[in-house]
Each structure stands twice: as structure tokens, then as C-alpha cells.
Write an enzyme that holds these catalytic residues in place. Structure first.
Site, short mmCIF file in Angstrom:
data_model
loop_
_atom_site.label_atom_id
_atom_site.label_comp_id
_atom_site.label_asym_id
_atom_site.label_seq_id
_atom_site.Cartn_x
_atom_site.Cartn_y
_atom_site.Cartn_z
N ARG A 88 0.83 -1.21 0.00
CA ARG A 88 0.00 0.00 0.00
C ARG A 88 0.86 1.25 0.00
NH1 ARG A 88 -4.50 0.17 4.50
NH2 ARG A 88 -2.70 0.65 5.81
N LYS B 43 -2.83 6.56 1.61
CA LYS B 43 -2.66 6.91 3.02
C LYS B 43 -1.73 8.12 3.12
CE LYS B 43 -2.73 4.27 7.30
NZ LYS B 43 -4.17 4.27 7.57
N GLU C 254 -16.43 6.03 4.47
CA GLU C 254 -15.74 5.44 5.62
C GLU C 254 -15.74 6.39 6.81
OE1 GLU C 254 -11.42 5.18 5.71
OE2 GLU C 254 -11.39 5.91 3.66
C1 LIG Z 1 -5.25 3.49 7.75
C2 LIG Z 1 -6.65 3.84 7.46
C3 LIG Z 1 -7.69 2.91 7.59
C4 LIG Z 1 -7.49 1.52 8.14
O1 LIG Z 1 -6.65 0.74 7.34
P1 LIG Z 1 -5.99 -0.57 7.96
O2 LIG Z 1 -5.10 -1.06 6.88
O3 LIG Z 1 -7.07 -1.51 8.26
O4 LIG Z 1 -5.27 -0.13 9.17
C5 LIG Z 1 -8.97 3.30 7.22
N1 LIG Z 1 -9.22 4.54 6.77
C6 LIG Z 1 -8.25 5.46 6.64
C7 LIG Z 1 -8.60 6.81 6.13
C8 LIG Z 1 -6.94 5.15 6.97
O5 LIG Z 1 -5.99 6.07 6.85
#
Ligand SMILES: *Cc1c(COP(=O)(O)O)cnc(C)c1O
Length: 340
Positions: free
Chosen positions: A81, A184, A220
Site C-alpha cells: 500500500r 494513506k 468510511e
Molecule cells: C489506515 C486507514 C484505515 C485503516 O486501514 P488498515 O489497513 O485496516 O489499518 C482506514 N481509513 C483510513 C482513512 C486510513 O488512513
């Protein structure tokens, strides 16, 4: 050495541990990288990471098993990622082996800070990739820092596996339809601070974001993905390019299908259809699984299962996921990396 920490009452706070990993990218290549005791980064005031948000990060955890071993949950997925984030923001990728090696080095060097089994606490690991150097024009940096630091943490949402109230954000989006929502990057979080503060001030655990183009679909939660169990018993999680692809979410999709025998689907989730769900949860590395007790949307109040009790399917998913992470439940092949 034993360290004096109240493991059971840890929140989600920064701690300056003895070691972190630091590697520099220059002249088209990464250096070896090394552990350092210095928790301050030194780089140019003109660095693109500071001015134009050219940075990306990751979040994963190290878990202490019943036998005292330490293990990681799918760190290869975090590496991949971060590589996708790097491409999106014109940064050089950190190879998977380098990423995992850096994480392993940091966990081993700070092993005293990996919380004991049974406390529910874990070592949270934060890899960070930033564009640095003397660049003031808007263009990609030519030099980068990749660093990995860590700290012991408890639950991200206060109370852990306790149903929480959420509110739909109608005044703020965290991402644009073709923007960086699926990467991210810090900019998404900068854009969500206002909504989060307002949600918390109003007594909610966090805000839930809608699809930025039409504001009709659930995307989300601030730092966690959204999923629900329909009244027919199907695991459903929203599908959209501006959702951050949560590794926890994809793990739950797999576990719902292969361990719980549920139909598990990624598809659009309309706000108007929220009442199709018997159970709703938010999931992520930091949040683990947080049951969603209710969602407020202006005058509409959606209630799921219970404000006090954890819904049964969410409980089963939680036990399966957390059991795998702490080594009590057999993991699907390739999910667990032992730190040794
Ligand atoms: C990191 C993150 C998540 C969760 O991702 P994981 O890989 O499950 O830790 C969900 N939403 C956002 C905006 C994130 O930055």
C-alpha cells in the site's frame, strides 16, 4: 530489562521509544538504513513534504502471543500500500523487503515495549515516507526519508470493543472523487480534522464521510473503514475509489466468507438503505473493530443492535481477527510474520 508501563490503561499516544529506523533516498537510490536513538528528523525548511504534502504513511502492529513470541499481521500488505501511495504522489517506492526489514528491526530493538499478551495492548508501528530537500517550486522532491517508529498503544476509540455513536459529515469531505482518498496521505487527515473535532464536540466517536461526488453513499469513518451485516446475514462493505483500502477490512471480508460462512460483498452502500443493516462496525489497525451503535444524519437517527452490547456477528469477527493477530487462532497462509 523491564519497563514501567501501565499496559492495561494505554491510550493512543506518542511515546519516544529508544529506537527508530531511518533511511535516506538520494541520487536515485535508498541507502542501507539504520536504527537511531534520535527522535528528531533533520531536513530542509523547503521540503515538499511540508509545503505541498508530498508524504505518505502506514500503520501496523506487533502482537505478543501467549508463548511470548512477537508477530506482525500482514506487513507485506502495508508495504504494497505504501508503494501505491508512493506512485500516486510521485515518490520512490520502498521495496517490500526493505519495508519489512525496517519494521522487524524497530520491533526487535524495542521488544521490551511490546505489551504482554492478555493486556489487549500492542506495539503500534508507524512507517513514514517524506519528500525532503531544497525544492520550493511545485515539483516532486529528489530526496526522501523513510522512517519507522513505534509505541505501545491501547484502543484507538476509547473503550475498545464498546458500541459507539457516529455522525454523518454533511459539511466536510475528506477526499475528492479522483483525489487521494485511496492513498494513506496526511492531506486526507488535514481535510478531516474540522469534521472530527465537530463530531467529538457533539458527543460522537467520529464522523462518517460520504462519497464526495453525490453525498448519497457511505464511504468510511475518519481512520477506519465501514462494514455492516445485513438483516439477511450478508457482510457488506462500501466500494469506492476514494475509500482508503483497509487491510483489516479486506481481512474481515475474507474471514466473513471463509471462516463464518457468510456471503461477503463490496458494493455501494446508500445512506437511504442504512436500515438494511442489523449490525454495523468500523474497522482498521488502530480501531480494530469498533461496533457502531448508531449513526445520526441530521434529523434521522439510525440505531443498530445495541448501545451497550456487542452484536453477535461482530463479536465472532472480532474474536477471529484478534485471535489470529495474537496467535490464538490459526491464520490463513501468509498472514503472520514472526519477529525473530
Ligand atoms: C489506515 C486507514 C484505515 C485503516 O486501514 P488498515 O489497513 O485496516 O489499518 C482506514 N481509513 C483510513 C482513512 C486510513 O488512513
Amino acid at each position: 530489562m523491564t519497563v514501567d508501563i501501565d499496559w492495561e490503561n494505554l491510550g493512543f499516544e506518542y511515546q519516544n521509544l529508544p529506537f527508530r529506523y531511518l533511511s535516506y533516498y538520494k541520487d536515485g537510490k535508498w541507502d542501507e538504513g539504520k536504527l537511531t536513538g534520535d527522535n528528531q528528523l533533520h531536513f530542509s525548511e523547503s521540503s515538499p513534504a511540508l509545503h505541498y504534502g508530498q508524504q505518505g504513511f502506514e500503520g501496523l502492529k506487533a502482537y505478543r502471543t501467549k508463548t511470548g513470541e512477537i508477530q506482525l499481521f500482514r506487513p507485506d500488505m502495508n508495504a504494497k500500500r505504501l508503494q501505491k501511495t508512493a506512485h500516486k504522489l510521485c515518490m520512490p517506492e520502498v521495496p517490500t523487503e526493505k519495508f519489512i526489514d525496517a519494521v522487524m528491526q524497530v520491533v526487535k530493538a524495542n521488544a521490551d515495549y511490546v505489551p504482554p499478551y492478555g493486556t489487549g495492548a500492542t506495539l503500534y508501528i508507524r512507517p513514514l515516507l517524506i519528500g525532503i530537500g531544497d525544492v520550493i517550486g511545485v515539483r516532486p522532491a529528489t530526496e526522501y526519508i523513510f522512517t519507522v517508529f513505534a509505541m505501545p498503544v491501547g484502543a484507538y476509540f476509547k473503550g475498545g470493543l464498546v458500541p459507539s455513536k457516529f455522525v454523518i459529515s454533511r459539511d466536510y469531505d475528506r477526499a475528492a472523487p479522483l483525489g487521494t482518498g485511496g492513498s494513506k496521505v496526511g492531506g486526507n487527515y488535514a481535510a478531516s480534522l474540522q469534521a472530527e473535532i465537530e463530531a467529538k464536540n457533539a458527543g460522537y466517536a467520529d464522523a462518517i464521510y460520504l462519497d464526495p461526488a453525490t453525498h448519497t453513499k457511505i464511504e468510511e469513518v475518519g481512520a477506519a473503514n465501514f462494514f455492516g451485516i445485513t438483516k439477511e446475514g450478508e457482510f457488506v462493505t462500501p466500494l469506492s475509489p476514494s475509500i482508503l483500502p483497509s487491510i483489516t477490512k479486506y481481512s474481515l471480508l475474507y474471514l466473513a466468507q471463509h471462516r463464518l460462512g457468510l456471503k461477503a460483498t463490496e458494493k455501494e452502500v446508500y445512506v437511504k438503505d442504512l436500515d438494511q443493516f442489523a449490525e454495523v462496525g468500523a474497522c482498521g489497525t488502530a480501531a480494530i473493530i469498533t461496533p457502531v451503535a448508531s449513526i445520526d444524519d441530521g434529523k434521522t437517527h439510525h440505531v443498530f443492535y445495541s448501545e451497550t452490547e456487542v452484536a453477535p456477528t461482530i463479536r465472532r469477527l472480532y474474536d477471529e481477527l484478534v485471535g489470529i493477530q495474537f496467535g490464538d487462532v490459526k491464520a490463513p497462509e501468509g498472514w503472520i510474520y514472526k519477529v525473530q
